[in-house]
Design an enzyme around this catalytic site. Structure first.
Site, PDB file in Angstrom:
ATOM      1  N   GLY A   1      -8.558  -3.366  -0.821  1.00 52.77           N
ATOM      2  CA  GLY A   1      -7.592  -2.820  -1.776  1.00 52.77           C
ATOM      3  C   GLY A   1      -7.392  -1.320  -1.678  1.00 52.77           C
ATOM      4  O   GLY A   1      -6.995  -0.687  -2.657  1.00 52.77           O
ATOM      5  N   SER A   2      -7.590  -0.749  -0.481  1.00 54.33           N
ATOM      6  CA  SER A   2      -7.366   0.702  -0.379  1.00 54.33           C
ATOM      7  C   SER A   2      -5.873   1.031  -0.510  1.00 54.33           C
ATOM      8  O   SER A   2      -5.516   2.088  -1.031  1.00 54.33           O
ATOM      9  CB  SER A   2      -7.944   1.264   0.923  1.00 54.33           C
ATOM     10  OG  SER A   2      -7.236   0.790   2.034  1.00 54.33           O
ATOM     11  N   ASN A   3      -5.018   0.136  -0.061  1.00 51.87           N
ATOM     12  CA  ASN A   3      -3.575   0.365  -0.250  1.00 51.87           C
ATOM     13  C   ASN A   3      -3.191   0.242  -1.718  1.00 51.87           C
ATOM     14  O   ASN A   3      -2.371   1.008  -2.223  1.00 51.87           O
ATOM     15  CB  ASN A   3      -2.758  -0.608   0.606  1.00 51.87           C
ATOM     16  CG  ASN A   3      -2.654  -0.138   2.039  1.00 51.87           C
ATOM     17  OD1 ASN A   3      -1.909   0.779   2.345  1.00 51.87           O
ATOM     18  ND2 ASN A   3      -3.437  -0.746   2.923  1.00 51.87           N
TER      19      ASN A   3
ATOM     20  N   ASN B   1       5.769  -5.957   2.268  1.00 54.20           N
ATOM     21  CA  ASN B   1       4.458  -6.076   2.907  1.00 54.20           C
ATOM     22  C   ASN B   1       4.179  -4.805   3.711  1.00 54.20           C
ATOM     23  O   ASN B   1       5.099  -4.180   4.233  1.00 54.20           O
ATOM     24  CB  ASN B   1       4.467  -7.286   3.864  1.00 54.20           C
ATOM     25  CG  ASN B   1       3.149  -7.478   4.578  1.00 54.20           C
ATOM     26  OD1 ASN B   1       2.076  -7.430   3.977  1.00 54.20           O
ATOM     27  ND2 ASN B   1       3.212  -7.697   5.888  1.00 54.20           N
TER      28      ASN B   1
ATOM     29  N   HIS C   1       2.223  -3.543   7.090  1.00 54.49           N
ATOM     30  CA  HIS C   1       1.610  -4.066   8.317  1.00 54.49           C
ATOM     31  C   HIS C   1       1.128  -2.885   9.168  1.00 54.49           C
ATOM     32  O   HIS C   1       1.876  -1.910   9.355  1.00 54.49           O
ATOM     33  CB  HIS C   1       2.624  -4.909   9.099  1.00 54.49           C
ATOM     34  CG  HIS C   1       2.025  -5.521  10.324  1.00 54.49           C
ATOM     35  ND1 HIS C   1       1.181  -6.620  10.264  1.00 54.49           N
ATOM     36  CD2 HIS C   1       2.099  -5.174  11.624  1.00 54.49           C
ATOM     37  CE1 HIS C   1       0.768  -6.912  11.486  1.00 54.49           C
ATOM     38  NE2 HIS C   1       1.310  -6.059  12.331  1.00 54.49           N
TER      39      HIS C   1
ATOM     40  N   GLU D   1      11.134 -15.648   5.324  1.00 53.95           N
ATOM     41  CA  GLU D   1      10.376 -16.880   5.585  1.00 53.95           C
ATOM     42  C   GLU D   1       9.468 -16.765   6.806  1.00 53.95           C
ATOM     43  O   GLU D   1       8.547 -17.545   6.976  1.00 53.95           O
ATOM     44  CB  GLU D   1      11.322 -18.083   5.769  1.00 53.95           C
ATOM     45  CG  GLU D   1      11.889 -18.645   4.487  1.00 53.95           C
ATOM     46  CD  GLU D   1      13.084 -17.832   4.001  1.00 53.95           C
ATOM     47  OE1 GLU D   1      13.498 -16.884   4.719  1.00 53.95           O
ATOM     48  OE2 GLU D   1      13.585 -18.129   2.902  1.00 53.95           O
TER      49      GLU D   1
ATOM     50  N   ASP E   1       6.038 -11.296   9.290  1.00 52.05           N
ATOM     51  CA  ASP E   1       6.340  -9.900   9.650  1.00 52.05           C
ATOM     52  C   ASP E   1       7.749  -9.741  10.227  1.00 52.05           C
ATOM     53  O   ASP E   1       7.986  -8.867  11.066  1.00 52.05           O
ATOM     54  CB  ASP E   1       5.314  -9.349  10.675  1.00 52.05           C
ATOM     55  CG  ASP E   1       3.891  -9.378  10.136  1.00 52.05           C
ATOM     56  OD1 ASP E   1       3.703  -9.218   8.921  1.00 52.05           O
ATOM     57  OD2 ASP E   1       2.954  -9.542  10.952  1.00 52.05           O
TER      58      ASP E   1
ATOM     59  N   ALA F   1      -0.909   6.888   7.764  1.00 58.22           N
ATOM     60  CA  ALA F   1       0.366   6.175   7.595  1.00 58.22           C
ATOM     61  C   ALA F   1       0.382   5.259   6.361  1.00 58.22           C
ATOM     62  O   ALA F   1       1.152   5.476   5.436  1.00 58.22           O
ATOM     63  CB  ALA F   1       0.680   5.372   8.855  1.00 58.22           C
ATOM     64  N   GLU F   2      -0.502   4.266   6.323  1.00 66.60           N
ATOM     65  CA  GLU F   2      -0.374   3.237   5.290  1.00 66.60           C
ATOM     66  C   GLU F   2      -0.403   3.782   3.869  1.00 66.60           C
ATOM     67  O   GLU F   2       0.440   3.433   3.037  1.00 66.60           O
ATOM     68  CB  GLU F   2      -1.488   2.203   5.448  1.00 66.60           C
ATOM     69  CG  GLU F   2      -1.392   1.420   6.736  1.00 66.60           C
ATOM     70  CD  GLU F   2      -2.406   0.294   6.792  1.00 66.60           C
ATOM     71  OE1 GLU F   2      -2.613  -0.385   5.784  1.00 66.60           O
ATOM     72  OE2 GLU F   2      -3.003   0.108   7.862  1.00 66.60           O
TER      73      GLU F   2
HETATM   74  C1  GRF Z   1      -4.183  -2.939   5.778  1.00 67.56           C
HETATM   75  O1  GRF Z   1      -4.466  -2.507   7.078  1.00 67.56           O
HETATM   76  C2  GRF Z   1      -2.783  -3.493   5.706  1.00 67.56           C
HETATM   77  O2  GRF Z   1      -1.887  -2.851   6.539  1.00 67.56           O
HETATM   78  C3  GRF Z   1      -2.991  -4.911   6.151  1.00 67.56           C
HETATM   79  O3  GRF Z   1      -4.242  -5.282   5.600  1.00 67.56           O
HETATM   80  C4  GRF Z   1      -5.048  -4.128   5.401  1.00 67.56           C
HETATM   81  C5  GRF Z   1      -5.460  -4.110   3.964  1.00 67.56           C
HETATM   82  O4  GRF Z   1      -6.380  -3.075   3.675  1.00 67.56           O
HETATM   83  N1  GRF Z   1      -1.881  -5.754   5.785  1.00 67.56           N
HETATM   84  P1  GRF Z   1      -6.737  -2.726   2.177  1.00 67.56           P
HETATM   85  O5  GRF Z   1      -7.246  -4.004   1.513  1.00 67.56           O
HETATM   86  O6  GRF Z   1      -5.503  -2.190   1.501  1.00 67.56           O
HETATM   87  O7  GRF Z   1      -7.829  -1.702   2.245  1.00 67.56           O
END
Ligand code: GRF
Length: 209
Positions: A12-14, A108, A110, A148, A151, A180-181
């Site tokens: 859950g870091s995102n 999503n 990715h 559907e 990615d 990035a994320e």
């Molecule tokens: C991330 O790398 C995201 O891009 C992918 O799964 C990972 C989830 O990481 N879809 P976190 O749980 O948010 O730390």
């Protein structure tokens, strides 16, 4: 207010990055109304609980049939009336019924530059293993709408990240998350929330005139 449901299976870091940007008001007019997981041990659930956000967890293992799990998951999501569903490391395929129900409202994140290293089987460290194996010099992350396919939906934002000599899947994963994320996902949500707020105020103006 943009009502957001986050679906996460792991650390859950995102999710944390999104919570932090809502907290510091980089994302305006948005709130997380639900964090859902298929994994009772997901640290994402702990992060949400600590922030006082409603959590829900149901595992496919508790259901005799896949369709029963998918139905329960959909009903749970619907109960939180989300405007936007954010898949943040959610390792369950989204059933077509759910894509239909929330058409154009699921996004999503990715960890590669789509269309490279994406689709079936490309998740977690496998994405970075494949990128290193191919020898790319640049990778990155993509936020996209969910359709559907896997990615395959329209791309919202992308950010490139340099691959360095000596990188391992773990070091590359870490750099892509940090550079990035954790930036891109909150940015995409902020854009969607602003768009909703803009639409809303135009509608309000029309209502007044
Ligand atoms: C991330 O790398 C995201 O891009 C992918 O799964 C990972 C989830 O990481 N879809 P976190 O749980 O948010 O730390």
């Amino acid at each position: 207010m943009l009502r957001i449901a986050v679906m996460a299976s792991g650390s859950g870091s995102n999710l944390q990055a999104v919570m932090d940007r809502i907290e510091d008001k980089s994302i305006k007019n948005a709130e997380i109304v639900l964090v859902f997981s298929n994994n009772p041990d997901a640290y994402a659930l702990k992060r949400a609980e600590a922030a006082g956000i409603r959590t829900a967890c149901i595992s496919p293992r508790s259901y005799a049939k896949r369709e029963e799990f998918e139905y329960a998951m959909l009903e749970l999501l619907k109960s939180s009336s989300p405007d936007l569903i954010v898949l943040a490391g959610f390792l369950v395929n989204i059933p077509p019924e759910m894509v239909k129900e929330f058409c154009g409202r699921i996004i999503n994140i990715h960890p590669s530059l789509i269309p490279s290293f994406c689709g079936k089987g490309y998740y977690g460290l496998r994405v970075h293993e494949a990128a290193l194996h191919r020898g790319v010099k640049i990778s990155g992350a993509t936020v996209h709408y969910v359709d559907e396919g896997v990615d395959s939906g329209p791309i919202i934002l992308q950010k490139a990240v340099e691959v360095r000599k000596g990188d391992t899947p773990l070091t590359l994963q870490k750099r892509i998350m940090e550079e990035a994320e954790w930036i891109l996902l909150p940015q995409a949500i902020a854009m969607i929330a602003e768009r909703k707020a803009g639409k809303q105020s135009k509608e309000d103006e029309r209502g007044l005139s």
